[in-house]
Enzyme design. Sequence first.
Site, short mmCIF file in Angstrom:
data_model
loop_
_atom_site.label_atom_id
_atom_site.label_comp_id
_atom_site.label_asym_id
_atom_site.label_seq_id
_atom_site.Cartn_x
_atom_site.Cartn_y
_atom_site.Cartn_z
N ASP A 145 0.81 -1.22 0.00
CA ASP A 145 0.00 0.00 0.00
C ASP A 145 0.85 1.27 0.00
O ASP A 145 2.02 1.25 0.40
CB ASP A 145 -0.92 0.01 1.22
CG ASP A 145 -1.89 -1.16 1.24
OD1 ASP A 145 -2.26 -1.63 0.15
OD2 ASP A 145 -2.26 -1.61 2.34
N LYS A 146 0.23 2.35 -0.41
CA LYS A 146 0.92 3.65 -0.49
C LYS A 146 1.66 3.99 0.80
O LYS A 146 2.83 4.38 0.78
CB LYS A 146 -0.11 4.75 -0.80
CG LYS A 146 0.46 6.16 -0.76
CD LYS A 146 -0.64 7.20 -0.91
CE LYS A 146 -0.08 8.61 -0.73
NZ LYS A 146 -1.15 9.64 -0.78
#
Length: 301
Positions: A136-137
């Site tokens: 994820d970011k």
Amino acid sequence: MNKHVVIESEVNTRLDKLLVQVIQEQSRAQIQSWIEKDHVKVNGQTVKTNYKCKLGDSIEWTIPEVESLHIEAENIPLSIVYEDQDVIVVNKPRGMVVHPSAGHQHGTLVHALLYHCGDLSGINGVERPGIVHRIDKDTSGLLVVAKNDQAHTSLVNQLVHKTVARKYEAVVHGEIAHEKGTIDAPIARDPKDRQKMGVVAGGKTAITHFQVLERFHDYTHVECRLETGRTHQIRVHMKYIGNPLVGDPKYGPRKTMNIGGQALHAKLLGFTHPRTKEWLQFEVEAPTYFHDLLNNLRNNY
């Protein structure tokens, strides 16, 4: 157009699984993508990836051409842990999106990789070249990227067969009483909120092993080992057992520490090299914010 007729020994086999056996050089993930994009038909009809084959079914497929890449390379610094002609392992910083999407047309890991090495595998199409798996970011840490299709297929197969080693460390709400445990709970889109994943009956198998590293008052530092790799798996599983990640805006409680995203770091990655068959394993330290969080908990909790 390619064709295969289902024989007796193949009856009741899932379509995607059967095509992996028939075509061989393609990964299951790639074949699933072909099915979803209508490049595969059974008896002239479009079906789902989990279609159970029947005796005499005529399966026809076309191999789509790899689209030319139109993403512009961007000179973004990368923390490269390992690189050769087939793979590149990077330590992705927190806040960087892995590949372009509707809301992220610039500044992604893919943009940076294209500037750095110029050539990535084309299996995942124009928006996700080379991307074998994602984090994820706001999750930092290790990611392996394929430079060619052969490496990509090998790495995807290793993920499917659960032979890739992946360990994360996280800080979660609550004091976990057990020293270690296993969460075996299926994950799918949350039927009540399509922007989230959740533990859903009939979802995809998802298994996370965890071990307590350190306890604080109302918080726990844990190591998580992935056996499967579903979207948001650790975040969903820890919430499921009542211990959501600190700072998680999507799955955490309303009252959580404002640390700019979930406290999650991909610390260890191991896989068999696609060409040499040598086992490669890498480990990276968590970023400064993570250590600052732990020190804050040690001093105040």
